[in-house]
Design a protein around this motif. Structure first.
Motif, PDB file in Angstrom:
ATOM      1  N   LYS A   1       0.844  -1.186   0.000  1.00 20.31           N
ATOM      2  CA  LYS A   1       0.000   0.000   0.000  1.00 20.31           C
ATOM      3  C   LYS A   1       0.885   1.243   0.000  1.00 20.31           C
ATOM      4  N   PRO A   2       0.582   2.225  -0.861  1.00 20.55           N
ATOM      5  CA  PRO A   2       1.411   3.446  -0.875  1.00 20.55           C
ATOM      6  C   PRO A   2       1.313   4.189   0.461  1.00 20.55           C
ATOM      7  N   ILE A   3       2.408   4.777   0.858  1.00 22.76           N
ATOM      8  CA  ILE A   3       2.465   5.573   2.082  1.00 22.76           C
ATOM      9  C   ILE A   3       2.156   7.015   1.721  1.00 22.76           C
ATOM     10  N   LYS A   4       1.314   7.673   2.523  1.00 18.44           N
ATOM     11  CA  LYS A   4       0.938   9.066   2.269  1.00 18.44           C
ATOM     12  C   LYS A   4       1.683   9.991   3.228  1.00 18.44           C
ATOM     13  N   LYS A   5       2.191  11.071   2.683  1.00 16.23           N
ATOM     14  CA  LYS A   5       2.791  12.151   3.466  1.00 16.23           C
ATOM     15  C   LYS A   5       2.170  13.442   2.970  1.00 16.23           C
ATOM     16  N   SER A   6       1.606  14.233   3.886  1.00 17.30           N
ATOM     17  CA  SER A   6       0.896  15.446   3.485  1.00 17.30           C
ATOM     18  C   SER A   6       1.441  16.675   4.182  1.00 17.30           C
ATOM     19  N   VAL A   7       1.228  17.809   3.544  1.00 20.93           N
ATOM     20  CA  VAL A   7       1.533  19.106   4.137  1.00 20.93           C
ATOM     21  C   VAL A   7       0.355  20.031   3.816  1.00 20.93           C
ATOM     22  N   LYS A   8      -0.071  20.816   4.830  1.00 21.28           N
ATOM     23  CA  LYS A   8      -1.247  21.682   4.708  1.00 21.28           C
ATOM     24  C   LYS A   8      -0.839  23.137   4.509  1.00 21.28           C
ATOM     25  N   TYR A   9      -1.847  23.959   4.228  1.00 26.88           N
ATOM     26  CA  TYR A   9      -1.705  25.406   4.056  1.00 26.88           C
ATOM     27  C   TYR A   9      -0.776  25.757   2.901  1.00 26.88           C
ATOM     28  N   VAL A  10      -0.902  25.039   1.807  1.00 25.71           N
ATOM     29  CA  VAL A  10      -0.086  25.276   0.613  1.00 25.71           C
ATOM     30  C   VAL A  10      -0.824  26.251  -0.297  1.00 25.71           C
ATOM     31  N   VAL A  11      -0.170  27.348  -0.652  1.00 27.05           N
ATOM     32  CA  VAL A  11      -0.743  28.312  -1.586  1.00 27.05           C
ATOM     33  C   VAL A  11      -0.710  27.704  -2.988  1.00 27.05           C
ATOM     34  N   ASN A  12      -1.782  27.898  -3.732  1.00 30.97           N
ATOM     35  CA  ASN A  12      -1.883  27.372  -5.094  1.00 30.97           C
ATOM     36  C   ASN A  12      -1.511  25.893  -5.132  1.00 30.97           C
ATOM     37  N   CYS A  13      -2.165  25.120  -4.269  1.00 33.48           N
ATOM     38  CA  CYS A  13      -1.795  23.709  -4.100  1.00 33.48           C
ATOM     39  C   CYS A  13      -1.941  22.917  -5.397  1.00 33.48           C
ATOM     40  N   VAL A  14      -2.932  23.227  -6.205  1.00 32.18           N
ATOM     41  CA  VAL A  14      -3.133  22.480  -7.456  1.00 32.18           C
ATOM     42  C   VAL A  14      -1.964  22.734  -8.406  1.00 32.18           C
ATOM     43  N   GLN A  15      -1.578  23.997  -8.557  1.00 33.05           N
ATOM     44  CA  GLN A  15      -0.458  24.331  -9.435  1.00 33.05           C
ATOM     45  C   GLN A  15       0.851  23.749  -8.894  1.00 33.05           C
ATOM     46  N   ALA A  16       1.010  23.783  -7.565  1.00 35.84           N
ATOM     47  CA  ALA A  16       2.238  23.235  -6.968  1.00 35.84           C
ATOM     48  C   ALA A  16       2.326  21.735  -7.210  1.00 35.84           C
ATOM     49  N   ALA A  17       1.216  21.012  -7.033  1.00 39.76           N
ATOM     50  CA  ALA A  17       1.217  19.559  -7.265  1.00 39.76           C
ATOM     51  C   ALA A  17       1.493  19.246  -8.729  1.00 39.76           C
ATOM     52  N   ASN A  18       0.884  20.020  -9.641  1.00 43.34           N
ATOM     53  CA  ASN A  18       1.136  19.810 -11.073  1.00 43.34           C
ATOM     54  C   ASN A  18       2.603  20.052 -11.410  1.00 43.34           C
ATOM     55  N   PHE A  19       3.188  21.120 -10.863  1.00 45.91           N
ATOM     56  CA  PHE A  19       4.590  21.425 -11.125  1.00 45.91           C
ATOM     57  C   PHE A  19       5.488  20.299 -10.619  1.00 45.91           C
ATOM     58  N   ILE A  20       5.229  19.846  -9.388  1.00 50.03           N
ATOM     59  CA  ILE A  20       6.047  18.771  -8.808  1.00 50.03           C
ATOM     60  C   ILE A  20       5.913  17.504  -9.639  1.00 50.03           C
ATOM     61  N   ARG A  21       4.692  17.207 -10.051  1.00 47.93           N
ATOM     62  CA  ARG A  21       4.440  15.997 -10.845  1.00 47.93           C
ATOM     63  C   ARG A  21       5.143  16.081 -12.201  1.00 47.93           C
ATOM     64  N   GLU A  22       5.010  17.230 -12.882  1.00 41.54           N
ATOM     65  CA  GLU A  22       5.525  17.359 -14.243  1.00 41.54           C
ATOM     66  C   GLU A  22       7.033  17.587 -14.298  1.00 41.54           C
ATOM     67  N   VAL A  23       7.575  18.294 -13.327  1.00 40.29           N
ATOM     68  CA  VAL A  23       8.992  18.634 -13.376  1.00 40.29           C
ATOM     69  C   VAL A  23       9.822  17.683 -12.514  1.00 40.29           C
ATOM     70  N   LEU A  24       9.506  17.616 -11.232  1.00 38.15           N
ATOM     71  CA  LEU A  24      10.318  16.827 -10.319  1.00 38.15           C
ATOM     72  C   LEU A  24      10.212  15.333 -10.603  1.00 38.15           C
ATOM     73  N   LEU A  25       8.988  14.832 -10.728  1.00 39.65           N
ATOM     74  CA  LEU A  25       8.815  13.400 -10.973  1.00 39.65           C
ATOM     75  C   LEU A  25       9.260  13.004 -12.377  1.00 39.65           C
ATOM     76  N   ALA A  26       9.059  13.885 -13.342  1.00 37.74           N
ATOM     77  CA  ALA A  26       9.493  13.582 -14.710  1.00 37.74           C
ATOM     78  C   ALA A  26      11.020  13.469 -14.761  1.00 37.74           C
ATOM     79  N   HIS A  27      11.718  14.382 -14.068  1.00 41.85           N
ATOM     80  CA  HIS A  27      13.186  14.318 -14.047  1.00 41.85           C
ATOM     81  C   HIS A  27      13.676  13.090 -13.274  1.00 41.85           C
ATOM     82  N   ALA A  28      12.937  12.706 -12.224  1.00 42.67           N
ATOM     83  CA  ALA A  28      13.315  11.518 -11.470  1.00 42.67           C
ATOM     84  C   ALA A  28      13.162  10.259 -12.339  1.00 42.67           C
ATOM     85  N   ASP A  29      12.104  10.225 -13.164  1.00 40.01           N
ATOM     86  CA  ASP A  29      11.913   9.082 -14.080  1.00 40.01           C
ATOM     87  C   ASP A  29      13.017   9.039 -15.123  1.00 40.01           C
TER      88      ASP A  29
END
Length: 188
Positions: free
Chosen positions: A155-183
């Motif tokens: 089962k995947p482990i979840k780690k969360s952080v709250k009170y993030v400004v523009n959380c949708v854009q931040a998640a998209n950026f992390i997914r597209e840039v950070l995870l893409a470079h890690a792959d």
């Protein structure tokens, strides 16, 4: 910015709440609570309590007391958020250049996650929290929670952080840039 000689790149910021905006949001929420109480008292009066005036005044007194308690709780919550920990960093998520994602919580605690372990990132805008905490202080910044899903046994482990400004854009950026470079690094 450095942390023990390792460079940090902030990826997402923290919602900063000032007292004026917290009070404005609390007044708005208190007005909504008062309108709801007024409508509830009038509806009860029209539907059930015309024949029993003593019960009407008793329920009205109970509703007024509940209204006062709710409004005090709303103001207390907003002001405690505005007087939050000044030691917390102004960012919520940062990338450490040795391959770790840093989650900075409101109380100043930090979690370090290896970027290679991150399988997915999701954003959860705090729609109800946006109203409860005071709608005015965040403007139109869709703040909320960002959750990282880490590779684990079954089962995947979840780690969360709250009170993030523009959380949708931040998640998209992390997914597209950070995870893409890690792959890309893992493919090489």
């Amino acid at each position: 910015m450095t942390e023990d000689g390792i460079k940090l790149t902030p990826l997402a910021g923290r919602v900063v709440i000032n007292k004026r905006e917290a009070i404005t949001g609390s007044v708005f929420l208190a007005i909504l609570i008062n309108i709801f109480i007024l409508v509830a008292v009038q509806a009860l009066n029209v539907l059930f309590l015309r024949s029993i005036p003593a019960l009407f005044w008793t329920l009205t007194a109970l509703f007024i007391a509940a209204d006062a308690v709710l409004c005090v709780l709303v103001f207390r919550r907003a002001l405690s958020d505005a007087n939050g920990s000044p030691s917390a960093p102004p960012y919520t998520i940062a990338y450490r250049h040795d391959g770790f994602v840093v989650l900075c919580h409101k109380n100043g605690a930090r979690e370090y996650i290896s970027a290679a372990e991150v399988t997915a990132v999701r954003a959860f805008p705090a729609k109800l929290g946006f109203i409860v905490n005071g709608w005015a202080y965040s403007g139109n910044l869709n703040y909320g929670k960002v959750t990282f899903y880490l590779a684990g046994g079954g089962k995947p482990i979840k780690k969360s952080v709250k009170y993030v400004v523009n959380c949708v854009q931040a998640a998209n950026f992390i997914r597209e840039v950070l995870l893409a470079h890690a792959d890309e690094r893992n493919d090489v």
